[in-house]
Design a protein around this motif. Sequence first.
Motif, PDB file in Angstrom:
ATOM      1  N   UNK A 106       0.781  -1.236   0.000  1.00 49.28           N
ATOM      2  CA  UNK A 106       0.000   0.000   0.000  1.00 49.28           C
ATOM      3  C   UNK A 106       0.814   1.288   0.000  1.00 49.28           C
ATOM      4  N   UNK A 107       2.028   1.259  -0.593  1.00 50.88           N
ATOM      5  CA  UNK A 107       2.731   2.509  -0.898  1.00 50.88           C
ATOM      6  C   UNK A 107       2.165   3.030  -2.230  1.00 50.88           C
ATOM      7  N   UNK A 108       0.891   3.235  -2.282  1.00 51.38           N
ATOM      8  CA  UNK A 108       0.197   3.404  -3.543  1.00 51.38           C
ATOM      9  C   UNK A 108      -0.919   4.423  -3.366  1.00 51.38           C
ATOM     10  N   UNK A 115      -4.057   8.563   4.797  1.00 50.27           N
ATOM     11  CA  UNK A 115      -3.155   9.042   5.843  1.00 50.27           C
ATOM     12  C   UNK A 115      -2.560  10.357   5.362  1.00 50.27           C
ATOM     13  N   UNK A 116      -1.850  11.048   6.237  1.00 46.41           N
ATOM     14  CA  UNK A 116      -1.186  12.286   5.835  1.00 46.41           C
ATOM     15  C   UNK A 116      -0.072  11.997   4.829  1.00 46.41           C
ATOM     16  N   UNK A 117       0.593  10.852   4.981  1.00 49.32           N
ATOM     17  CA  UNK A 117       1.616  10.494   4.009  1.00 49.32           C
ATOM     18  C   UNK A 117       0.985  10.205   2.650  1.00 49.32           C
ATOM     19  N   UNK A 118      -0.178   9.557   2.652  1.00 47.28           N
ATOM     20  CA  UNK A 118      -0.904   9.311   1.399  1.00 47.28           C
ATOM     21  C   UNK A 118      -1.247  10.634   0.719  1.00 47.28           C
ATOM     22  N   UNK A 271      10.019  19.359   6.770  1.00 41.93           N
ATOM     23  CA  UNK A 271       9.154  18.718   7.757  1.00 41.93           C
ATOM     24  C   UNK A 271       7.846  18.335   7.079  1.00 41.93           C
ATOM     25  N   UNK A 272       7.304  17.195   7.442  1.00 42.68           N
ATOM     26  CA  UNK A 272       6.070  16.748   6.820  1.00 42.68           C
ATOM     27  C   UNK A 272       5.520  15.540   7.536  1.00 42.68           C
ATOM     28  N   UNK A 273       4.467  14.950   6.977  1.00 43.78           N
ATOM     29  CA  UNK A 273       3.746  13.857   7.650  1.00 43.78           C
ATOM     30  C   UNK A 273       4.376  12.497   7.396  1.00 43.78           C
ATOM     31  N   UNK A 274       5.655  12.366   7.580  1.00 43.01           N
ATOM     32  CA  UNK A 274       6.327  11.120   7.231  1.00 43.01           C
ATOM     33  C   UNK A 274       7.330  11.393   6.135  1.00 43.01           C
ATOM     34  N   UNK A 275       7.775  10.366   5.491  1.00 49.51           N
ATOM     35  CA  UNK A 275       8.831  10.538   4.493  1.00 49.51           C
ATOM     36  C   UNK A 275       8.462   9.812   3.208  1.00 49.51           C
TER      37      UNK A 275
END
Length: 497
Positions: A106-108, A115-118, A271-275
């Motif tokens: 689900x890196x998609x 999610x925030x990363x999504x 800075x952000x919601x993950x990488x």
Amino acid sequence: MVLAGLLLLLLTLLAGAHLLWGRWKLRNLHLPPLVPGFLHLLQPNLPIHLLSLTQKLGPVYRLRLGLQEVVVLNSKRTIEEAMIRKWVDFAGRPQIPSYKLVSQRCQDISLGDYSLLWKAHKKLTRSALLLGTRSSMEPWVEQLTQEFCERMRVQAGAPVTIQKEFSLLTCSIICFLTFGDKEDTLVHAFHDCVQDLMKTWDHWSIQILDMVPFLRLFPNPGLWRLKKAIENRDHMVEKQLRRHKESMMAGQWRDMTDYMLQGVGRQRVEEGPGQLLEGHVHMSVVDLFIGGTETTASTLSWAVAFLLHHPEIQRRLQEELDRELGPGASCSRVTYKDRARLPLLNATIAEVLRLRPVVPLALPHRTIRPSSIFGYDIPEGMVVIPNLQGAHLDETVWEQPHEFRPDRFLEPGANTSALAFGCGARVCLGESLARLELFVVLLRLLQAFTLLPPPGGALPSLQPDPYCGVNLKVQPFQVRLQPRGVEAGACESASAQ
């Protein structure tokens, strides 16, 4: 043998206990009505079957797909309530086995959970599509379409399997926008890869694993074939990513891949919601090919099929093109931003998308917190299926909904808000590109050719392939492309140069 039987019995008991526990937890909720049975996926033309159930149950109900209980939304009002007004509640994706496998856990964007990363991943890919290719997208779609028309002119008068030709055209467009390369070998390699992956993924042996997950404990040749198709896909994408990393220059981008790789590099120091990682770029490329080739090719094929059945609409479209662009196939152009000059063409595209939304049940959503629709409680974790085709055939919204009538979109105050690309946070990422391709390809095709049935006059079926999986596919057919004017060839060559 006895051991296998005992294992199967144990798994069946566990599945039954799981269902009973699920029912117990929901006992105090006002849930939508439940449809009897659990083999609904075996119904031909599933979206139409789901729409028919609304006559007794209303536009919101529950049904079982194997061990999975889902809520189905069958009207524009219910879909918009969930996906637009309460979009945060319904923005998730179910984490079913095949999704995890196909999407690298689900890196998609299409299959990944909310999610925030999504959101950051989606923003990067959208920026690459709209900003990274903004100046080159329409000219390249135009040029590749002209080259396509030249290839079709060589086959003039002979029956053509148009679906495959459209599929190769849309794949070449994605190849160029993504990799800056439209070389035939690369296009055919990615085309075959996508075809193999989708065919394997849609196979019943994989679908049943999503409905009854514990069956993955047993040998499954279909699962082995899917893993091999994914391995081949990933090898091809990784090769292109390496080529780009070795040759790209900082601050410049030649295509979407350059843009996204450099965007990931910038995101690492902010800075952000993950990488965001290179794996996210990898899966963005996969999404572009899976979501941007067969879907658009299928819609173009449906358009040709409808026009073969309605030659009077085709004649009016060509008259409209001749008025705006000159007779035959002249060198004049109507840019996409000036598409209002061709109202009947726009209406025809809208009507094809209404009748045959290429992903008729969208992709399933999942509630990420408790919510409600039309007074019914929708618990957290519930899978929700928006029946887009059902909404487009709603008799309370559309007059004679099953009829192909592009003129409905030309009437004053016409309802133009169909849901072919979904809506809300999960709206199709490639909608802008798909609409551009539909406009340019149909314009140039009808400008250069008259669409005729093959010898014998056999018209294509307007009924979809009854068991077509995710995409609403037209049944295979052929068409003859009769050139409209000898001056077309010279004009097309000039445009390509």
